[in-house]
Scaffold this active site. Structure first.
Site, PDB file in Angstrom:
ATOM      1  N   CYS A  66       0.872  -1.170   0.000  1.00 11.67           N
ATOM      2  CA  CYS A  66       0.000   0.000   0.000  1.00 11.67           C
ATOM      3  C   CYS A  66       0.908   1.218   0.000  1.00 11.67           C
ATOM      4  CB  CYS A  66      -0.984  -0.017   1.175  1.00 11.67           C
ATOM      5  SG  CYS A  66      -0.283   0.258   2.809  1.00 11.67           S
ATOM      6  N   HIS A  99      14.996 -12.905  12.172  1.00 10.17           N
ATOM      7  CA  HIS A  99      14.721 -12.696  13.586  1.00 10.17           C
ATOM      8  C   HIS A  99      13.246 -12.781  13.951  1.00 10.17           C
ATOM      9  CE1 HIS A  99      18.713 -10.353  14.371  1.00 10.17           C
ATOM     10  NE2 HIS A  99      18.903 -11.488  13.721  1.00 10.17           N
TER      11      HIS A  99
END
Length: 144
Positions: A66, A99
């Protein structure tokens, strides 16, 4: 692997460019949930479909786009098991996978160049989750 893709009107052009690049460079099945033009749409209607698809197919990934990347990520992250990360650099895309075990990459179409977005998608799709201490943290997120 399936890659579920969706964008709003602000992300339409970048989405179309990325779909072409991915199809040419990678052996990935792309499922495009739209939008199909620059005509204004409500991003939650499209992002919901991507999030639900990734939620149902845990070995898949998602790509949402977006204007800022934020609205799309906020919407996707409302779904259990979805970890959508807004990234505007290759390093962030890599870390989101290593991570955070992000399963959806959210791109801010108004703030990234198409060439950089291509590299981010490639890194996101090829990078593995490190596990270990990161897994412990992800488990705590999913328990909320």
């Amino acid at each position: 692997m399936n890659l579920y893709i969706g964008s709003d009107h602000a992300g339409y052009r970048l989405k179309e460019s990325l779909v072409k690049q991915i199809e040419q460079r990678m052996d990935i099945d792309i499922i495009d949930f739209g939008t199909d033009s620059e005509k204004s749409v409500d991003y939650p209607d499209i992002i919901r479909r991507v999030a639900e698809a990734v939620q149902q197919n845990q070995h898949s990934k998602g790509l949402i786009i977006c204007g800022s990347g934020n609205g799309a990520a906020i919407t996707a992250n409302r779904y259990s098991g979805i970890r959508a990360a807004v990234c505007w650099s290759i390093v962030l895309a890599k870390l989101a996978r290593e991570h955070n075990d992000a399963n959806i990459l959210s791109l801010p179409a108004r703030f990234v160049e198409p060439e950089d977005a291509e590299k981010m998608v490639e890194v996101f799709l090829k990078t593995q989750f490190e596990g270990g201490r990161h897994k412990r943290r992800i488990d705590k997120i999913d328990a909320v």
